[in-house]
Design a protein around this motif. Structure first.
Motif: not given
Lengths: 282, 544
Positions: B226-228, B230-231, B234-235, B237-239, B241, B260, B264, B270
């Protein structure tokens, strides 16, 4: 499905009269109609950033992912990759989308992930008691810039067009039907869809009169498949205080295969053994 | 000879890494246990690169500084290193002893690029060790998929020009795969059901991404860049979830960006595994060199208090097992887990002894569809049953805010304490589970009154030092929860405890002290290079 059924049993703490109620109501109506049209309620996932807008996650009787400031978009991409059947909708404030997490907005549009991003654009930070954002006008006197911000705002519509977003729209929190219809189009769109929702903030920047005077709707004759025309319309207003008129509606719309479909193409089932990989290494 | 060290050196672009791999494979196929140390700089062409390939009749996980055979593809290598026997390209270097072969001329006369000097050298090495050319030829076939015949031809010319010099016992191939630490990490996670590996490239973690991207089709997974960072976090974590097993990997700087999201994951429960492959730091540091400066960081990263599990493997076998275990534990307890590696483990190559049956997918606690679904339901072990979006009977709400059992933000005192207590209860459940496992490894003389203690990639050097000096080596595999109960047991009868670490402040020693254990001596190294077998043994001998 009634839009009232999409309210979760949560105490609402938005300011009385806040335009977020308008966005919330329009979104619930849009989703209720989409469910009537055949979409499954359990397949909706909403995400939000942090700020006044974000409380919508708590208020909706839908699956939700109340993320970090600026960070719901990559989480939405992860959710969509994990289960492409889900309808993934991201709510962000202008602070999330245009400040803290702008890289995610730009890359999601570039990727063309099949998600919808709805920006509650009140053009300031509200929950942190009034500071400027990427779409605040030059001269905006917030608590961090009491003498007035020296920065020009940028135009998120133009930004998204340049970024090859496949659906780019603007709507207005106080035009319930226009907003509902725009959100429905955005959610139905194949590919990345973006809606900048202008909203007055009754506590820190009540520009209701300004918007009511300037806003007009792109009519049925408008050709949203023409990118040049989309740029032309987007440039009618640069988010400054000097607007002659402010167009709302879908500036550009061109369905495109979603990123997650391209990525997941050819996904094989998991092997019971990794012995063939280990054998390559002997 | 039953323990042999080869150093091959040249410039970036000379194919040193590839040569190291081929030499390692050659040794593996004549029955040796192999370790390869790669030393390279953060540049694409030029500079000085070398690989040390050690072959032994006993299992090894570290190189030696003392070099038996030096192979030089440039003058720099001859000036920087010494070897008992020297094989060099006489077309590009001058040296008055050893075996000079004009490798450059061989390449040119065959109309091949200079990179083929590495297979010429491989042929010459095979001859020096009395290994039949057939072995060399088969290694080339297995490693080079283009211009294979041309490479075999020039390699044979190198073979023919060298002489048999060293008596080297050839045994039956051991059939152990040669794996880097990163490859082992990747495969361990796959066996624990990994669905997505999400990573922004950063040395020395990048080769997990490269290896999995290369083998994704065979492994039934997908990799995302991904772009960095942080992404990436979060990706993942979304996956998670939405019900998929995700892992992210990076080095210190990238992990700093993920912090961060780590917090979370703690709050929102998660399950995500973070691989932190340390480089020499602080900051950008020395990207292609090693260090163990991030132990405190991994243990303490993230604002607020939340349960986590941190483990640090020391070789490929441990990397495979711990990577799989952590991904499973993430799902069992719905927590972030952190696997600490470093450049030395991630990018070195080992003769791996992997039992893939050791790692199976452990199913998480799922919702049984009775009553109303509450994502953060209070339970007796702190673990709330999972449901995933798409389930028509559940509304699944997850959040970064402190929340009630439904996952709705709360601010009242009673709710805050109740949910903190729920997560603390998970900490107790984790401890209960981990107490069933062996979290500390012990090597060397088990009843010695002297013990060295170290973590992570120091394993290879620590283990051999202990074996050769007749002392004990203690290696905690898990660092959070810190297995003090097992360490204390191992310290019974120990009169002198020596901490060994590749950082400048002795972070493990401080952790031990915080747990009431004082180290008598602390032996540190912080120059970006790992302890070699001979260096650590020398440093420890002096203080015994």
């Amino acid at each position: 499905m009634n839009s009232q059924d999409l309210i979760f049993k949560t105490k609402n703490t938005w300011c009385p009269g806040c335009s977020n109620f308008g966005i919330d109501a329009a979104f619930r109506s849009a989703v209720a109609e989409l469910i009537e049209e055949g979409m499954l309620k359990e397949n909706f996932v909403v995400l939000s950033g942090i700020g006044c807008h974000a409380k919508i996650s708590d208020y909706l009787n839908l699956n939700s992912f109340y993320a970090l400031h600026g960070r719901p978009i990559p989480a939405a991409t992860g959710i969509k990759l994990a289960n492409p059947n889900l309808k993934v909708i991201v709510f962000e404030g202008d602070g999330d989308a245009y400040n803290e997490g702008i890289e995610h907005l730009i890359h999601a549009a570039k990727k063309n992930t099949d998600i919808t991003v709805i920006v509650h654009d009140n053009r300031l930070f509200a929950l942190t008691t009034g500071q400027y954002t990427g779409t605040s006008f030059k001269g905006f006197a917030g608590r961090s810039t009491p003498q007035g911000s020296v920065e020009e705002p940028f135009n998120p519509i133009e930004l998204m067009l340049a970024d090859k977003a496949s659906f780019v729209a603007r709507s207005y929190a106080l035009k319930a039907n226009h907003l509902k219809e725009t959100l429905k189009k955005a959610i139905k769109h194949q590919g990345f869809s973006f809606v900048d929702v202008l909203q007055p903030c009754i506590s820190y920047l009540n520009n209701t009169d300004f918007y009511n005077q300037k806003i007009y709707e792109l009519g049925p004759e408008y050709d949203c498949t023409n990118l040049d025309l989309a740029y032309q319309k987007a440039r009618e207003w640069d988010y400054s205080q000097n607007a002659l008129k402010i167009p709302i509606g879908a500036f550009y719309c061109k369905p495109k295969l979603g990123y997650e479909k391209a990525i997941l193409q050819g996904l094989t089932s998991k092997p019971s053994s990794i012995q063939n990989i280990l054998s390559e290494k002997i | 000879m039953d323990d042999l060290s080869i150093l091959i050196g040249g410039a970036a672009g000379d194919g040193i890494k590839q040569a190291g791999n081929m030499i390692a494979k050659l040794f593996s196929r004549v029955g040796k246990s192999v370790f390869v140390y790669e030393d390279y700089q953060s540049l694409i062409k030029g500079g000085h690169n070398f690989a040390i390939i050690r072959a032994s009749n006993k299992p090894i996980a570290i190189h030696k500084d003392k070099i038996d055979i030096l192979i030089a593809l440039n003058q720099d290598t001859l000036e920087k290193h010494k070897g008992d026997l020297v094989i060099f390209d006489s077309g590009s270097c001058k040296y008055d002893k050893g075996i000079g072969i004009d490798m450059s001329a061989i390449a040119k006369s065959n109309n091949l690029p200079l990179i083929v000097r590495n297979v010429v050298a491989l042929g010459a090495l095979g001859k020096c060790l009395g290994i039949d050319f057939e072995y060399v030829q088969n290694v080339i076939k297995s490693c080079l998929k283009t211009k294979t015949e041309e490479n075999i031809k020039v390699s044979k010319q190198g073979f023919d020009l060298a002489k048999s010099q060293i008596k080297f016992v050839i045994k039956k191939a051991n059939n152990k795969p040669l794996l880097s630490g990163n490859e082992a990490i990747a495969l361990g996670a796959v066996k624990a059901g990994l669905d997505f590996y999400i990573s922004y490239p950063m040395t020395p973690a990048s080769s997990i991404l490269h290896f999995l991207a290369d083998h994704a089709d065979k492994l039934g997974i997908k990799t995302i860049h991904p772009e960095n960072e942080i992404a990436a976090a979060l990706m993942a974590e979304g996956g998670a979830y939405a019900g998929k097993r995700t892992m992210v990997g990076t080095s210190g700087g990238g992990f700093a960006l993920m912090v961060e999201a780590l917090s979370f994951a703690g709050m929102a429960e998660l399950p995500v595994t973070f691989v932190l492959s340390q480089r020499f730091s602080p900051s950008t540091g020395v990207p292609t060199y090693t260090g163990q400066g991030d132990l405190n960081f991994a243990l303490n990263a993230g604002h607020g208090e939340f349960p986590r599990i941190v483990a640090a493997p020391g070789d490929a076998d441990q990397a495979f097992n711990l990577s799989g275990e952590l991904l499973n534990l993430s799902w069992q307890f719905q927590i972030p887990t952190i696997l600490i590696s470093d450049k030395h483990l991630s990018e070195s190559t080992f003769s791996a002894d992997i039992d893939e049956k050791k790692i199976k997918i452990n199913m998480p606690k799922m919702w049984n569809k009775t009553g109303e679904y509450k994502r953060y339901a209070i339970t007796s072990d702190g673990i709330s049953p999972l449901a995933f979006p798409g389930d028509k009977d559940a509304v699944i709400k997850t959040t970064s805010y402190e929340h009630d059992e439904y996952g709705i933000a709360v601010e009242d005192a009673a709710s805050i304490k109740k949910m903190m207590d729920k997560r603390l209860l998970k900490q107790k459940s984790i401890l209960k589970e981990l107490k069933k496992k062996k979290l500390v490894k012990v090597f060397g003389k088990k009843n010695s009154k002297i013990a060295i203690i170290g973590w992570g990639s120091i394993l290879g050097a620590g283990k051999e030092t202990a074996e050769e000096l007749g002392i004990k080596f203690i290696q905690p595999l898990y660092l959070e929860p810190f297995p003090i109960w097992q360490i204390e047991k191992e310290l019974k009868g120990v009169k002198k405890l020596i901490d060994i670490e590749m950082n400048s402040t002795g972070q493990l020693a401080k952790l031990l002290k915080a747990n009431g254990i004082e180290c008598n001596e602390i032996v540190l190294k912080y120059d970006g290079r790992p302890f070699s077998q001979d260096e650590l043994k020398g440093r420890i001998s002096k203080i015994l």
